[in-house]
Design a protein around this motif. Structure first.
Motif, mmCIF file in Angstrom:
data_model
loop_
_atom_site.group_PDB
_atom_site.id
_atom_site.type_symbol
_atom_site.label_atom_id
_atom_site.label_comp_id
_atom_site.label_asym_id
_atom_site.label_seq_id
_atom_site.Cartn_x
_atom_site.Cartn_y
_atom_site.Cartn_z
ATOM 1 N N VAL A 120 9.544 -22.507 -4.395
ATOM 2 C CA VAL A 120 9.914 -21.107 -4.198
ATOM 3 C C VAL A 120 11.215 -21.029 -3.399
ATOM 4 N N VAL A 121 11.334 -21.815 -2.352
ATOM 5 C CA VAL A 121 12.571 -21.834 -1.568
ATOM 6 C C VAL A 121 13.733 -22.279 -2.448
ATOM 7 N N ASP A 122 13.522 -23.292 -3.276
ATOM 8 C CA ASP A 122 14.570 -23.777 -4.170
ATOM 9 C C ASP A 122 14.984 -22.687 -5.161
ATOM 10 N N LEU A 123 14.039 -21.887 -5.616
ATOM 11 C CA LEU A 123 14.315 -20.789 -6.543
ATOM 12 C C LEU A 123 15.155 -19.707 -5.877
ATOM 13 N N ILE A 124 14.853 -19.373 -4.645
ATOM 14 C CA ILE A 124 15.486 -18.239 -3.973
ATOM 15 C C ILE A 124 16.836 -18.589 -3.358
ATOM 16 N N ALA A 125 16.957 -19.729 -2.726
ATOM 17 C CA ALA A 125 18.209 -20.106 -2.056
ATOM 18 C C ALA A 125 19.216 -20.596 -3.102
ATOM 19 N N THR A 126 20.220 -19.784 -3.351
ATOM 20 C CA THR A 126 21.199 -20.093 -4.395
ATOM 21 C C THR A 126 22.117 -21.244 -3.997
ATOM 22 N N GLU A 127 22.767 -21.826 -4.990
ATOM 23 C CA GLU A 127 23.750 -22.868 -4.715
ATOM 24 C C GLU A 127 24.867 -22.326 -3.834
ATOM 25 N N GLN A 128 25.287 -21.087 -4.110
ATOM 26 C CA GLN A 128 26.360 -20.472 -3.330
ATOM 27 C C GLN A 128 25.950 -20.304 -1.870
ATOM 28 N N SER A 129 24.723 -19.839 -1.627
ATOM 29 C CA SER A 129 24.289 -19.647 -0.236
ATOM 30 C C SER A 129 24.149 -20.981 0.480
ATOM 31 N N ARG A 130 23.791 -22.010 -0.243
ATOM 32 C CA ARG A 130 23.694 -23.337 0.381
ATOM 33 C C ARG A 130 25.079 -23.876 0.711
ATOM 34 N N SER A 131 26.042 -23.550 -0.109
ATOM 35 C CA SER A 131 27.410 -23.986 0.117
ATOM 36 C C SER A 131 28.074 -23.205 1.249
ATOM 37 N N ASP A 132 27.868 -21.887 1.259
ATOM 38 C CA ASP A 132 28.527 -21.014 2.241
ATOM 39 C C ASP A 132 27.738 -20.848 3.528
ATOM 40 N N GLY A 133 26.415 -20.934 3.448
ATOM 41 C CA GLY A 133 25.542 -20.695 4.590
ATOM 42 C C GLY A 133 24.935 -19.309 4.526
ATOM 43 N N ALA A 134 23.641 -19.222 4.754
ATOM 44 C CA ALA A 134 22.925 -17.945 4.760
ATOM 45 C C ALA A 134 21.585 -18.133 5.445
ATOM 46 N N THR A 135 21.031 -17.022 5.889
ATOM 47 C CA THR A 135 19.672 -17.000 6.415
ATOM 48 C C THR A 135 18.869 -16.087 5.512
ATOM 49 N N TYR A 136 17.750 -16.579 5.022
ATOM 50 C CA TYR A 136 16.870 -15.767 4.188
ATOM 51 C C TYR A 136 15.637 -15.385 4.973
ATOM 52 N N LEU A 137 15.243 -14.138 4.839
ATOM 53 C CA LEU A 137 13.950 -13.669 5.316
ATOM 54 C C LEU A 137 13.134 -13.414 4.063
ATOM 55 N N LEU A 138 12.058 -14.151 3.903
ATOM 56 C CA LEU A 138 11.174 -13.956 2.761
ATOM 57 C C LEU A 138 10.005 -13.121 3.257
ATOM 58 N N LEU A 139 10.078 -11.840 2.977
ATOM 59 C CA LEU A 139 9.033 -10.923 3.416
ATOM 60 C C LEU A 139 7.786 -11.166 2.594
ATOM 61 N N CYS A 140 6.644 -11.116 3.258
ATOM 62 C CA CYS A 140 5.385 -11.435 2.594
ATOM 63 C C CYS A 140 4.379 -10.299 2.760
ATOM 64 N N HIS A 141 3.506 -10.199 1.760
ATOM 65 C CA HIS A 141 2.318 -9.361 1.882
ATOM 66 C C HIS A 141 1.415 -10.019 2.930
ATOM 67 N N PRO A 142 0.413 -9.311 3.463
ATOM 68 C CA PRO A 142 -0.492 -9.940 4.436
ATOM 69 C C PRO A 142 -1.176 -11.207 3.909
ATOM 70 N N ASN A 143 -1.334 -11.331 2.578
ATOM 71 C CA ASN A 143 -1.950 -12.532 2.010
ATOM 72 C C ASN A 143 -0.919 -13.649 1.783
ATOM 73 N N ARG A 144 0.297 -13.451 2.301
ATOM 74 C CA ARG A 144 1.416 -14.400 2.240
ATOM 75 C C ARG A 144 2.047 -14.542 0.867
ATOM 76 N N ARG A 145 1.703 -13.680 -0.064
ATOM 77 C CA ARG A 145 2.418 -13.677 -1.336
ATOM 78 C C ARG A 145 3.789 -13.052 -1.106
ATOM 79 N N LEU A 146 4.773 -13.522 -1.851
ATOM 80 C CA LEU A 146 6.142 -13.045 -1.693
ATOM 81 C C LEU A 146 6.235 -11.559 -2.003
ATOM 82 N N LEU A 147 6.803 -10.808 -1.078
ATOM 83 C CA LEU A 147 7.050 -9.386 -1.257
ATOM 84 C C LEU A 147 8.507 -9.161 -1.656
#
Length: 144
Positions: free
Chosen positions: A24-51
């Motif tokens: 999931v992290v590999d899917l969301i973090a783009t090549e561009q963001s890995r090259s340039d730098g970014a912080t991702y907040l992956l918001l979740c439902h209370p059951n920890r499913r991706l929101l």
């Protein structure tokens, strides 16, 4: 795990499930963001499913932890008003997936910002061009 290896039911699982987390992290973090730098907040439902993933661009070679955290704090404060309280953080950056002092400082700062805003930080990962690694509470990363 790479995103193209995710099982079909990954969206129905908690994103912290060890069988899907790195993919999931590999899917969301783009090549561009890995090259340039970014912080991702992956918001979740209370059951920890991706929101919702949110990307906060940064420049890891120039931006200090305090600057990154200012944006995170503001965002968490606003999100808590909408009953979102579960999050996963991803540090996308150039280099290897081995934990750096900045990664460890960011993780500690994320933990403090989450506590202050009433959030539960379920996991932290590093996404680099070479792969994805879970950043443990001790600051060590294990490549996936």
């Amino acid at each position: 795990m790479r995103f193209d290896e995710l099982p079909r039911d990954w969206a129905q699982r908690p994103i912290t499930d060890p069988e899907v987390f790195e993919g999931v992290v590999d899917l969301i973090a783009t090549e561009q963001s890995r090259s340039d730098g970014a912080t991702y907040l992956l918001l979740c439902h209370p059951n920890r499913r991706l929101l919702q993933p949110i990307c906060l661009p940064d420049e890891p070679r120039r931006v200090d932890v305090g600057e990154v955290l200012d944006g995170v704090r503001l965002l968490l404060t606003e999100l808590s008003r909408h009953d979102v309280h579960d999050v996963v953080m991803v540090i996308a950056r150039p280099g290897s997936v081995s934990a750096t002092p900045r990664d460890r400082d960011l993780r500690a700062a994320f933990e403090g910002a989450c506590r202050a805003a009433g959030f539960t930080l379920h996991a932290v990962a590093v996404a680099a061009p070479t792969g994805v690694a879970v950043l443990s509470p001790e600051g060590d990363s294990a490549a996936a």
